[in-house]
Write an enzyme that holds these catalytic residues in place. Structure first.
Site, PDB file in Angstrom:
ATOM      1  N   CYS A 419     -39.454   1.437  13.954  1.00 45.36           N
ATOM      2  CA  CYS A 419     -38.844  -0.124  14.087  1.00 45.36           C
ATOM      3  C   CYS A 419     -37.779   0.392  12.389  1.00 45.36           C
ATOM      4  O   CYS A 419     -38.315   0.904  11.680  1.00 45.36           O
ATOM      5  CB  CYS A 419     -40.234  -1.219  13.203  1.00 45.36           C
ATOM      6  N   CYS A 421     -35.939  -1.158  10.966  1.00 47.05           N
ATOM      7  CA  CYS A 421     -35.433  -1.989  10.173  1.00 47.05           C
ATOM      8  C   CYS A 421     -34.766  -2.457   8.581  1.00 47.05           C
ATOM      9  O   CYS A 421     -33.784  -2.311   8.361  1.00 47.05           O
ATOM     10  CB  CYS A 421     -36.559  -3.344  10.518  1.00 47.05           C
ATOM     11  N   ASP A 463       1.457  -0.011  -9.429  1.00 47.68           N
ATOM     12  CA  ASP A 463       3.770  -0.814  -9.343  1.00 47.68           C
ATOM     13  C   ASP A 463       3.619  -1.227 -10.346  1.00 47.68           C
ATOM     14  O   ASP A 463       2.999  -1.954 -11.026  1.00 47.68           O
ATOM     15  CB  ASP A 463       3.448  -1.877  -8.789  1.00 47.68           C
ATOM     16  N   THR A 465       6.675  -3.284 -12.125  1.00 45.79           N
ATOM     17  CA  THR A 465       6.617  -4.216 -12.505  1.00 45.79           C
ATOM     18  C   THR A 465       5.940  -5.590 -12.310  1.00 45.79           C
ATOM     19  O   THR A 465       5.850  -5.656 -11.079  1.00 45.79           O
ATOM     20  CB  THR A 465       8.293  -4.659 -12.158  1.00 45.79           C
ATOM     21  N   ASP A 659       2.061  -5.751  -6.836  1.00 41.87           N
ATOM     22  CA  ASP A 659       1.509  -7.618  -6.339  1.00 41.87           C
ATOM     23  C   ASP A 659       1.559  -8.681  -5.201  1.00 41.87           C
ATOM     24  O   ASP A 659       1.611  -9.309  -4.884  1.00 41.87           O
ATOM     25  CB  ASP A 659       2.916  -8.296  -6.915  1.00 41.87           C
ATOM     26  N   ASP A 745     -43.357  -0.457   7.281  1.00 45.13           N
ATOM     27  CA  ASP A 745     -41.746  -0.930   7.660  1.00 45.13           C
ATOM     28  C   ASP A 745     -41.275  -2.115   7.119  1.00 45.13           C
ATOM     29  O   ASP A 745     -40.093  -2.293   6.031  1.00 45.13           O
ATOM     30  CB  ASP A 745     -41.492  -0.960   9.072  1.00 45.13           C
TER      31      ASP A 745
HETATM   32  P1  ADP Z   1      10.689  -1.752  -9.680  1.00 47.95           P
HETATM   33  O1  ADP Z   1      10.192  -0.168  -8.849  1.00 47.95           O
HETATM   34  O2  ADP Z   1      10.400  -1.287 -11.391  1.00 47.95           O
HETATM   35  O3  ADP Z   1      10.015  -2.748  -9.152  1.00 47.95           O
HETATM   36  P2  ADP Z   1      13.310  -1.595  -7.889  1.00 47.95           P
HETATM   37  O4  ADP Z   1      12.912  -1.204  -6.778  1.00 47.95           O
HETATM   38  O5  ADP Z   1      12.770  -3.331  -7.955  1.00 47.95           O
HETATM   39  O6  ADP Z   1      12.250  -1.070  -9.166  1.00 47.95           O
HETATM   40  O7  ADP Z   1      14.802  -1.652  -8.623  1.00 47.95           O
HETATM   41  C1  ADP Z   1      14.757  -0.075  -9.549  1.00 47.95           C
HETATM   42  C2  ADP Z   1      16.174  -0.112 -10.239  1.00 47.95           C
HETATM   43  O8  ADP Z   1      17.186  -0.759  -8.962  1.00 47.95           O
HETATM   44  C3  ADP Z   1      16.237  -1.102 -10.952  1.00 47.95           C
HETATM   45  O9  ADP Z   1      15.622  -0.499 -12.164  1.00 47.95           O
HETATM   46  C4  ADP Z   1      17.570  -1.506 -11.040  1.00 47.95           C
HETATM   47  O10 ADP Z   1      18.410  -0.617 -11.906  1.00 47.95           O
HETATM   48  C5  ADP Z   1      18.266  -1.494  -9.765  1.00 47.95           C
HETATM   49  N1  ADP Z   1      17.365  -2.942  -9.437  1.00 47.95           N
HETATM   50  C6  ADP Z   1      17.188  -3.439  -8.515  1.00 47.95           C
HETATM   51  N2  ADP Z   1      17.324  -4.889  -8.240  1.00 47.95           N
HETATM   52  C7  ADP Z   1      18.848  -5.069  -8.746  1.00 47.95           C
HETATM   53  C8  ADP Z   1      19.121  -6.024  -9.629  1.00 47.95           C
HETATM   54  N3  ADP Z   1      18.804  -7.334  -8.616  1.00 47.95           N
HETATM   55  N4  ADP Z   1      20.073  -6.318  -9.918  1.00 47.95           N
HETATM   56  C9  ADP Z   1      20.123  -5.166 -11.221  1.00 47.95           C
HETATM   57  N5  ADP Z   1      19.956  -3.642 -11.137  1.00 47.95           N
HETATM   58  C10 ADP Z   1      18.691  -3.785 -10.045  1.00 47.95           C
HETATM   59 MG    MG Z   2       9.639  -3.990  -7.761  1.00 44.95          MG
END
Ligand code: ADP
Ligand code: MG
Length: 768
Positions: A419, A421, A463, A465, A659, A745
């Site tokens: 068994c 289980c 990431d 931001t 995100d 078991d």
């Molecule tokens: P992260 O990886 O920090 O999210 P992104 O890939 O969104 O960065 O953007 C990379 C770079 O491109 C920013 O640091 C900026 O210099 C430029 N960038 C992107 N989108 C914009 C925007 N809407 N206005 C001004 N600069 C931007």
């Molecule tokens: Mg981004």
């Protein structure tokens, strides 16, 4: 193959399953039906889902097949198209409920549970068209409220127990022969329902079941004159079944406890009188009243009132948040301070907490590789033990002239060792406990495969931001070059007006604070990872990274140096320019989140390397990464992020935390994609795991939970296989007999389940 595409995903609640071999039985039997594919069964969640081509096999036939195996089955709100569920919730769910209403006659809570062990009559194939034994709708609370002795298995234990006791009394005070008959009676009565199940499984094409092993062992023991032991074995088996059921119920209760967080009733205000209604009947747009101290009955939006709301039941975050008109609230949250009037935005079955419960339940069926391995192993294990038993029964008597009875007895005991289980429940029990333990803290893991991968990885990519930083950069410096500061801001704000990038929002906020009206811009176009381009005043203009601006020939060496200086302070700099003409620089700073330093530190202490991935420039990235004590990769375009992740996956796996919205491709490429953020639809549905509390420290907690779970699984596999190995040897040597074999078991099964339940109390936030 075709069934997979044409079939409709159907969903049921199945009762009466105690261990994974029950699930395996159902899976095997249903896979044999035409038009059925991708059968998934969760023992703890009691869920059955499969793809069904209804033109080849009707739903009723599926239900009949499950009932024939001795389980209770009830529809779970009919055709569910989960991915679409919240795009068209009303239409879908209405159809579902309707269907359930027609199909399922008078619901009888008892039948669902009782069918399992109530022998032949209840299990007889019922004509599906004629109602058959009624089945209950969805999960039946009444079923689970039953005490063990009220279930049919419990009754079997009591019945066989009394018979056994009576037989022993006869043996003590009466004659041997009479006692022997009493033991035979106890055994036959006890084994009958088990044998019926074994036979039903056999007819469904599953010859090797625990019930079959039990029945053969018990009946065989009768034939070699070991009636007393046979009766004891049957009794112990029944006890084991009940104990397993109790343990499984415990694991179930912890998942169900989540659902209990949502109040059952809600208060509706109408013409200045209040009325209490069933929370499940609330409709979108209705207005409910929530008094201080009570729980919010539905997902909604505050229409009136401001109060502290404790969302810990949903997100695990225990700090109350102050919420006012227009803010979204979750069902199950506690209204701490003042009266709130809330407009319902989601129906009961579609609210965040029920989606979380669905995810946790579904996660149980997404099986870990270890679990699949054990399933395959136990499929070989049972027949192998049966084969071994046959050899043990015949070889020694034939070759050495040993006593037949002795060796048949040992062979029968071996059958009970067969068994599996304890072994098959060892993984799912741990995983179910871990899933609900995580869910309580807003750590949602979608299944065993995710847990296993998370436990293994030693690298986490973040990431930047919004994950490591607050995600709300603020403008710190505005340096006008070829225009005045006001002109610079007006042009930049104009270009960024349509953008939802955090940098764009920072620029727009700054313009608003400085009372600068954005200049009208047309044809704005995002240059992903680089910037934005638009027409302002009839000429093209840009807001972009310094690198892109210099590539376009708009930023000279001096401008680049000024940008670099600010970047070394961890600021992000953008250049506002026209054709070949820099208008100015805007620097922004996005503060690292308070919990990021701590989270990265905890990961490091666990031997996990953290890496920041960002599109931002290398200097800014280095400044922030340095502050957090982690590695970084900068100036990555979105596709570079994906490639970076793929490289890490190739050398040993990576957890990617983002995100969940603009990082989707990178999340998908990672071994485990983790969405951080409180309950956004996209994050919940697409990522492999979600951290609802939005804390970097929860990444460490998640890894800790995953590792503890895998450790627990290893213990369980060791316990169950170890005990089997020991008793295999002692049985062949004749040191232990039938009833020890069955006790081993059921004992192991209970031990393993109890060990798994320890995970429910595991606190993944504690270090060490
Ligand atoms: P992260 O990886 O920090 O999210 P992104 O890939 O969104 O960065 O953007 C990379 C770079 O491109 C920013 O640091 C900026 O210099 C430029 N960038 C992107 N989108 C914009 C925007 N809407 N206005 C001004 N600069 C931007
Ligand atoms: Mg981004």
């Amino acid at each position: 193959m075709d069934a997979n595409e044409t079939g409709e995903r159907c969903d049921w609640t199945v009762t009466g399953m105690d261990c994974a071999s029950c699930a395996a039985k159902i899976t095997t039997a249903l896979n044999r039906l035409p038009g059925v594919a991708d059968v998934q069964v969760g023992v703890i969640s009691e869920r059955l889902t499969l793809n069904l081509d209804a033109s080849r096999t009707p739903r009723e036939a599926v239900e009949a097949a499950v009932k024939k195996l001795g389980f209770g089955i009830a529809s779970k709100g009919s055709p569910v198209a989960r991915k679409k569920a919240f795009v068209v919730p009303e239409a879908e769910n209405d159809a579902g409920d309707d269907h359930a209403g027609h199909d399922h006659g008078p619901a009888s809570a008892a039948t669902a549970a009782a069918t399992h062990s109530t022998a032949p009559k209840a299990n007889a194939p019922s004509d599906p068209g004629h109602g058959g034994p009624g089945h209950s709708h969805a999960t039946d609370p009444k079923d689970h409220d039953k005490r063990w002795f009220q279930t049919s298995k419990g009754k079997l234990v009591i019945g066989t127990g009394i018979l056994l006791a009576a037989a022993w009394a006869v043996k003590l005070f009466g004659s041997e022969t009479l006692a022997n008959y009493a033991f035979i009676a106890a055994c036959v009565i006890g084994v009958a329902p088990v044998a019926v199940h074994a036979f039903a499984a056999l007819r469904a094409g599953i010859p090797f079941t625990i019930e079959a092993l039990m029945s053969i062992a018990a009946i065989g023991a009768l034939f070699i004159g070991a009636a007393e032991e046979a009766a004891l074995v049957v009794f112990l088996f029944a006890v084991g079944e009940v104990l397993e059921g109790v343990a499984a119920d415990k694991a179930r209760a912890s998942i169900r406890a989540l659902a209990d967080l949502v109040p059952k009733t809600a208060i509706i205000e109408q013409n200045s009188t209040t009325r209490e209604v069933d929370a499940a009947t609330l409709e979108i747009g209705q207005r409910v009243l929530v008094r201080p101290g009570s729980r919010i009955p539905a997902d909604g939006e505050i229409a009136e009132g401001t109060s502290g709301v404790d969302e810990s039941p949903v997100t695990g975050e225990s700090m109350p948040k102050t919420k006012g008109p227009g803010d979204a609230v979750f069902a199950g949250s506690i209204n701490a301070e003042a009266v709130l009037r809330i407009t319902v935005t989601k129906t009961a079955e579609d609210n965040t907490i029920s989606r979380i419960i669905t995810l946790v339940e579904e996660a149980e069926t997404a099986r870990a590789p270890t679990e699949r391995f054990i399933d395959r192993f136990s499929r070989i294990y049972m027949p192998a033990i049966v084969g071994l038993a046959v050899l043990v029964a015949i070889i020694p008597p034939l070759t050495t002239g040993a006593d037949w009875d002795t060796w048949i007895y040992r062979a029968l005991a071996l059958l009970l060792i067969g068994c599996p289980c304890a072994l098959v429940i060892s993984v799912p029990a741990s995983i179910a406990s871990a899933l609900s333990s995580g869910a309580k803290r807003g750590i949602l893991l979608k299944g065993g495969a995710v847990i296993e991968a998370a436990a293994r990885t030693t690298r986490v990519a973040f990431d930047k931001t919004g994950t490591l930083t607050v995600g709300r950069p603020a403008v710190t410096d505005v340096i006008a070059l070829g225009a005045t500061e006001a002109e610079l801001l007006a042009i930049a704000a104009g270009i960024e007006t349509g953008s939802s990038h955090p940098l764009a929002e920072a620029i727009l906020r700054r313009a608003e604070e400085g009372k600068v009206a954005p200049l009208p811009a047309t044809g704005a176009k995002a240059l992903i990872g680089k910037g934005v381009e638009a027409m302002v005043g009839g000429v093209p203009a840009w807001v972009s990274s310094p690198r892109y601006a210099s590539e376009m020939g708009a930023l000279d060496g001096l401008g680049m140096r000024r940008a670099a200086e600010m970047e070394e302070d961890g600021k992000t700099v953008v250049v506002v320019f026209r054709e070949k003409l820099a208008l100015g620089l805007i620097a922004m700073r996005d503060e690292p989140r308070a919990d990021a330093i701590e989270g990265v530190r905890q990961l490091k202490a666990m031997g996990v390397t953290s890496v920041m991935l960002t599109g931002d420039n290398a200097r800014t990235a280095a400044a922030i990464a340095g502050l957090l004590g982690m590695e970084h990769r900068a100036e990555l375009l979105p596709e570079d992020k994906v490639n970076e992740i793929k490289t890490m996956v190739a050398v040993g796996g990576v957890i990617m935390v983002g995100d969940g919205i603009n990082d989707a491709p990178a999340l998908a490429a990672a071994s485990v994609g983790v969405a951080m953020g409180s309950g956004t639809d996209v994050a919940l549905e697409t990522a492999a795991a979600a951290l609802l509390r939005n804390r970097v420290t929860d990444v460490a907690a998640m890894v800790r939970l995953a590792r503890a779970t895998m450790g627990n699984i290893r213990q369980n596999v060791t316990i169950s296989l170890g005990l089997k190995a020991v008793f295999l040897v002692t049985t062949i040597l004749g040191m232990t007999g039938l009833w020890i074999a069955i006790l081993a078991d059921t004992g192991a099964t209970v031990l393993v389940t109890l060990n798994a339940l320890r995970l429910l109390r595991f606190n993944p936030e504690r270090e060490g």
